[in-house]
Design a protein around this motif. Sequence first.
Motif, mmCIF file in Angstrom:
data_model
loop_
_atom_site.group_PDB
_atom_site.id
_atom_site.type_symbol
_atom_site.label_atom_id
_atom_site.label_comp_id
_atom_site.label_asym_id
_atom_site.label_seq_id
_atom_site.Cartn_x
_atom_site.Cartn_y
_atom_site.Cartn_z
ATOM 1 N N GLY A 1 1.163 -1.202 0.217
ATOM 2 C CA GLY A 1 -0.417 -0.430 0.308
ATOM 3 C C GLY A 1 0.943 1.380 0.068
ATOM 4 N N ASN A 2 0.141 2.031 0.487
ATOM 5 C CA ASN A 2 1.244 3.554 0.560
ATOM 6 C C ASN A 2 1.469 3.950 1.521
ATOM 7 O OD1 ASN A 2 0.812 3.803 -2.339
ATOM 8 N ND2 ASN A 2 -1.414 4.959 -2.041
ATOM 9 N N GLY A 3 1.648 3.081 2.237
ATOM 10 C CA GLY A 3 2.093 2.930 4.317
ATOM 11 C C GLY A 3 1.460 3.650 5.047
ATOM 12 N N SER A 4 1.076 4.242 6.155
ATOM 13 C CA SER A 4 0.658 3.546 7.427
ATOM 14 C C SER A 4 -0.445 4.771 7.180
ATOM 15 C CB SER A 4 1.273 3.862 9.057
ATOM 16 O OG SER A 4 0.266 4.113 9.713
ATOM 17 N N GLY A 5 -1.394 4.529 7.687
ATOM 18 C CA GLY A 5 -2.855 5.577 7.262
ATOM 19 C C GLY A 5 -4.380 3.963 7.412
ATOM 20 N N ASN B 1 -3.913 0.965 7.924
ATOM 21 C CA ASN B 1 -2.969 0.248 6.094
ATOM 22 C C ASN B 1 -1.510 0.154 7.319
ATOM 23 O OD1 ASN B 1 -5.023 -0.944 4.217
ATOM 24 N ND2 ASN B 1 -4.873 1.275 3.681
ATOM 25 N N LEU B 2 -0.739 -1.082 7.469
ATOM 26 C CA LEU B 2 0.460 -1.006 7.485
ATOM 27 C C LEU B 2 1.297 -2.044 6.915
ATOM 28 C CD1 LEU B 2 -0.721 -2.920 11.508
ATOM 29 C CD2 LEU B 2 -0.300 -0.182 10.375
ATOM 30 N N THR B 3 2.383 -1.022 6.506
ATOM 31 C CA THR B 3 3.344 -2.008 6.176
ATOM 32 C C THR B 3 4.892 -2.299 6.865
ATOM 33 O OG1 THR B 3 4.534 0.074 5.560
ATOM 34 C CG2 THR B 3 3.095 -0.228 4.021
ATOM 35 N N LEU B 4 5.496 -3.772 6.182
ATOM 36 C CA LEU B 4 6.671 -4.152 6.852
ATOM 37 C C LEU B 4 7.221 -4.599 5.647
ATOM 38 C CD1 LEU B 4 5.333 -7.714 8.397
ATOM 39 C CD2 LEU B 4 3.804 -6.267 7.097
ATOM 40 N N ALA C 1 -2.271 -5.490 6.657
ATOM 41 C CA ALA C 1 -1.007 -5.360 5.763
ATOM 42 C C ALA C 1 -0.124 -5.731 5.148
ATOM 43 C CB ALA C 1 -0.257 -6.561 6.702
ATOM 44 N N ASP C 2 0.233 -5.306 4.232
ATOM 45 C CA ASP C 2 0.732 -5.272 3.251
ATOM 46 C C ASP C 2 2.949 -5.469 3.581
ATOM 47 O OD1 ASP C 2 -0.832 -4.761 1.053
ATOM 48 O OD2 ASP C 2 -1.153 -2.857 1.745
ATOM 49 N N LEU C 3 3.379 -6.978 3.042
ATOM 50 C CA LEU C 3 4.413 -7.072 3.082
ATOM 51 C C LEU C 3 5.144 -7.001 1.680
ATOM 52 C CD1 LEU C 3 7.126 -8.950 4.298
ATOM 53 C CD2 LEU C 3 5.394 -10.507 3.539
ATOM 54 N N PRO D 1 8.202 1.995 6.661
ATOM 55 C CA PRO D 1 7.120 1.206 6.961
ATOM 56 C C PRO D 1 6.895 1.164 7.991
ATOM 57 C CG PRO D 1 9.461 -0.143 6.291
ATOM 58 C CD PRO D 1 9.275 1.483 5.998
ATOM 59 N N ASP D 2 5.902 0.605 8.622
ATOM 60 C CA ASP D 2 5.571 0.591 10.181
ATOM 61 C C ASP D 2 6.561 -0.385 11.333
ATOM 62 O OD1 ASP D 2 2.911 2.454 10.221
ATOM 63 O OD2 ASP D 2 2.886 0.472 8.360
ATOM 64 N N LEU D 3 6.239 -1.812 10.016
ATOM 65 C CA LEU D 3 7.320 -2.494 10.319
ATOM 66 C C LEU D 3 8.357 -2.745 10.032
ATOM 67 C CD1 LEU D 3 5.204 -5.147 12.400
ATOM 68 C CD2 LEU D 3 6.280 -3.593 13.544
ATOM 69 N N VAL D 4 9.472 -2.985 10.776
ATOM 70 C CA VAL D 4 11.256 -3.550 9.526
ATOM 71 C C VAL D 4 11.965 -3.975 10.190
ATOM 72 C CG1 VAL D 4 12.676 -1.177 11.248
ATOM 73 C CG2 VAL D 4 12.942 -1.808 8.388
#
Length: 433
Positions: free
Chosen positions: A33-37, A46-49, A77-79, A104-107
């Motif tokens: 996705g386009n990042g946290s939001g 929406n979360l990214t990792l 979550a988008d990995l 990203p939210d998690l790295v």
Amino acid sequence: MKRFWLSTILLLAITVLVVGCSSGSDEASSNSGNGSGSDADGDVVNLTLWHPQGDTQEAYKEIIEAFNEEYAGEIHADLELVPRGSTYAYEDRISAAATSKTLPDLVALDGPNVANYADAGIIQPIEGLVDELDDFVDSIITQGTYDGQLYTLGATESTVALFYNVEMLADAGIEPPKTLEEAWTWDEFYEAAQQLTDRDNGIYGVNWTLDYGEWIIYFSGPTVWSNDGSFISEDGSTVDGYINSPETIEALEFLQKFTTEGLVNLQPTPTEFEDGNAAMMLMGSWQWAQLQNYPETEWGITYYPRSPNGEQVSPSGDWNWGMSTNTEHVEESAILLNYILNKENVIKIARSDNKPAARISSFEEMTEWDEEPLNVLKDQVLYTAHPRPSTTSYPVLSSRYGQAVQNIFLGGDVKAEIEQVVAEVEADIARNN
């Protein structure tokens, strides 16, 4: 498991960052996705990792897919699996994202980088956000702690042990230790290597990798620690008096004997042990899976040799997860982190990469690690694991120490080589301060 450290240039770039409060990636993959939001109606977070591509990627894909099903309508979550190759492309990607405030939210990050990332403001403390911390092995907690605060947590661990050729040791009348209490002392290990070396037939007593990179401090650390030596002060303020202490020098002089006396090949082939050209091999826990490709070689595993003056010690450390300072959704990121690291998913990740689990309850269910020879690796993870030094100067320490030890293996003067390490690391510590 391949280990990498941040380059000095990357470290300097990171330490001048001022990290903001936005998140996401401007280089998102097809499933990112386009990042946290939140989505258009504001209901779904929406979360990214990010995680490097590798052996665990299929397991992570399954875990994230299951998470999205369970939290449908609440969190998505988008990995993104980032190519790494043999360079620092992944670390460079994180540095660039930190600069542009699009983390990203998690790295995912390698253990030795925790101090750098925490000090640079890339990741934030997760104390109080993670469930059942007492179910994780001590070494993974220590690895993820910087300046008294927990920043990261991982699903798997690693270690280095002594692999051996069963037939060669039996022919020589050598019985390898079967319990932790019986682990060879330095002298016993040295004598076995001498006995097993057959120069006429090109067989070396023991094999170990001579790469001067991050591997050197990882595999040789236990020799130093078990002799009551060290690399750096507890507060990370100095290496002088630690890495050049008599105990550390003595440990390196012991290892040097193996190369200068021809017990270790200075130019080994990648499969020297597997091909029967070395009777023993000091190698990482991941090697047991590779040995399945050599059914003609009967092998076993025994414990990392110890100094007669100190305790039994083994190395540890692996990839782990941190929460970026860019995330706008700490609560939801914590839910995702706890989901990834629950008991069942830790088992899935560990088995996908043939690694020891970092959760004790998960490890207990992986009964294949209770039998020989994997029980040796399990014992070390549970009882003798020792993380590498936690310091923002780790990249310089690891690199310069690795180069020095390679020179030592080639016959260089131990004290002189280590004093040069002291000078360079002290200068880096002063710059960081």
